[in-house]
Design a protein around this motif. Structure first.
Motif, mmCIF file in Angstrom:
data_model
loop_
_atom_site.group_PDB
_atom_site.id
_atom_site.type_symbol
_atom_site.label_atom_id
_atom_site.label_comp_id
_atom_site.label_asym_id
_atom_site.label_seq_id
_atom_site.Cartn_x
_atom_site.Cartn_y
_atom_site.Cartn_z
ATOM 1 N N UNK A 59 0.838 -1.183 0.000
ATOM 2 C CA UNK A 59 0.000 0.000 0.000
ATOM 3 C C UNK A 59 0.884 1.248 0.000
ATOM 4 N N UNK A 60 0.423 2.295 -0.683
ATOM 5 C CA UNK A 60 1.176 3.546 -0.718
ATOM 6 C C UNK A 60 0.219 4.710 -0.956
ATOM 7 N N UNK A 61 0.751 5.913 -0.794
ATOM 8 C CA UNK A 61 -0.024 7.105 -1.106
ATOM 9 C C UNK A 61 -0.562 7.864 0.088
ATOM 10 N N UNK A 62 -0.361 7.333 1.276
ATOM 11 C CA UNK A 62 -0.856 8.028 2.460
ATOM 12 C C UNK A 62 -0.029 9.267 2.761
ATOM 13 N N UNK A 63 -0.468 9.994 3.775
ATOM 14 C CA UNK A 63 0.249 11.197 4.167
ATOM 15 C C UNK A 63 -0.568 12.037 5.118
ATOM 16 N N UNK A 64 -0.067 13.246 5.332
ATOM 17 C CA UNK A 64 -0.740 14.206 6.206
ATOM 18 C C UNK A 64 -1.457 15.235 5.337
ATOM 19 N N UNK A 65 -2.734 15.444 5.617
ATOM 20 C CA UNK A 65 -3.515 16.382 4.825
ATOM 21 C C UNK A 65 -4.485 17.119 5.746
ATOM 22 N N UNK A 66 -4.835 18.320 5.377
ATOM 23 C CA UNK A 66 -5.820 19.067 6.158
ATOM 24 C C UNK A 66 -7.232 18.595 5.834
ATOM 25 N N UNK A 67 -8.125 18.805 6.762
ATOM 26 C CA UNK A 67 -9.527 18.468 6.534
ATOM 27 C C UNK A 67 -10.022 19.145 5.254
ATOM 28 N N UNK A 68 -10.762 18.364 4.471
ATOM 29 C CA UNK A 68 -11.237 18.862 3.188
ATOM 30 C C UNK A 68 -10.331 18.513 2.026
ATOM 31 N N UNK A 69 -9.147 18.026 2.340
ATOM 32 C CA UNK A 69 -8.179 17.684 1.303
ATOM 33 C C UNK A 69 -8.419 16.315 0.697
ATOM 34 N N UNK A 70 -7.499 15.918 -0.189
ATOM 35 C CA UNK A 70 -7.640 14.664 -0.928
ATOM 36 C C UNK A 70 -6.336 13.884 -0.908
ATOM 37 N N UNK A 71 -6.470 12.587 -1.019
ATOM 38 C CA UNK A 71 -5.334 11.685 -1.196
ATOM 39 C C UNK A 71 -5.766 10.548 -2.110
ATOM 40 N N UNK A 72 -4.797 9.956 -2.787
ATOM 41 C CA UNK A 72 -5.066 8.790 -3.615
ATOM 42 C C UNK A 72 -4.161 7.656 -3.163
ATOM 43 N N UNK A 73 -4.750 6.603 -2.667
ATOM 44 C CA UNK A 73 -3.993 5.443 -2.216
ATOM 45 C C UNK A 73 -3.882 4.421 -3.343
ATOM 46 N N UNK A 74 -2.790 3.681 -3.323
ATOM 47 C CA UNK A 74 -2.581 2.606 -4.289
ATOM 48 C C UNK A 74 -2.280 1.308 -3.549
ATOM 49 N N UNK A 75 -2.687 0.220 -4.167
ATOM 50 C CA UNK A 75 -2.416 -1.114 -3.626
ATOM 51 C C UNK A 75 -1.887 -1.968 -4.763
ATOM 52 N N UNK A 76 -0.644 -2.374 -4.638
ATOM 53 C CA UNK A 76 -0.031 -3.227 -5.644
ATOM 54 C C UNK A 76 -0.009 -4.665 -5.137
ATOM 55 N N UNK A 77 -0.365 -5.576 -6.011
ATOM 56 C CA UNK A 77 -0.405 -6.992 -5.643
ATOM 57 C C UNK A 77 0.262 -7.794 -6.746
ATOM 58 N N UNK A 78 1.559 -7.664 -6.896
ATOM 59 C CA UNK A 78 2.254 -8.317 -8.004
ATOM 60 C C UNK A 78 2.210 -9.828 -7.908
ATOM 61 N N UNK A 79 2.072 -10.452 -9.085
ATOM 62 C CA UNK A 79 2.129 -11.897 -9.142
ATOM 63 C C UNK A 79 0.994 -12.606 -8.466
ATOM 64 N N UNK A 80 -0.126 -11.966 -8.273
ATOM 65 C CA UNK A 80 -1.224 -12.571 -7.528
ATOM 66 C C UNK A 80 -2.387 -12.905 -8.451
ATOM 67 N N UNK A 81 -3.408 -13.503 -7.864
ATOM 68 C CA UNK A 81 -4.650 -13.751 -8.578
ATOM 69 C C UNK A 81 -5.581 -12.559 -8.430
#
Length: 117
Positions: A6-28
């Protein structure tokens, strides 16, 4: 074993936005319903959103209208677009198979999301 990253987290102020990613290489990954979960300090892990292999989505009531889950099966990657973030969204976010699955993949480290007032 599938290694979820998992990646993409961070510190943001209320009302802000973030985009998280989840990589699952070699999986089903591409044939499974996948989900985002979160765990706040002192609380149990809770389901945030799910997406089927064909893209059908469901959301917890507390994120409806604010979060959008999506996936790219060709890249074995899932995303969580989080808008209008609130301090109550502060948690470590994890990805994995959906709760009705026969088994979970090994849990990754998660990504920390912190929303300041």
């Amino acid at each position: 074993q599938v290694q979820l990253v998992e990646s993409g987290g961070g510190l943001v102020q209320a009302g802000g936005s973030l985009r998280l990613s989840c990589a699952a290489p070699g999986s089903t990954f591409s044939i499974n319903t996948m989900a985002w979960y979160r765990q706040a300090p002192g609380k149990q892990r809770e389901l945030v959103a799910e997406i089927s292999s064909r893209g059908r989505t469901t959301y917890a009531d507390f994120v409806k209208g604010r979060f959008t889950i999506s996936r790219d099966n060709a890249k074995n990657t899932m995303y969580l677009q989080m808008n209008s973030l609130e301090p109550g969204d502060t948690a470590v976010y994890y990805c994995n198979r959906d709760p009705t699955s026969y088994y979970y993949y090994d849990w990754g480290q998660g990504t920390q999301v912190t929303v300041s007032p």
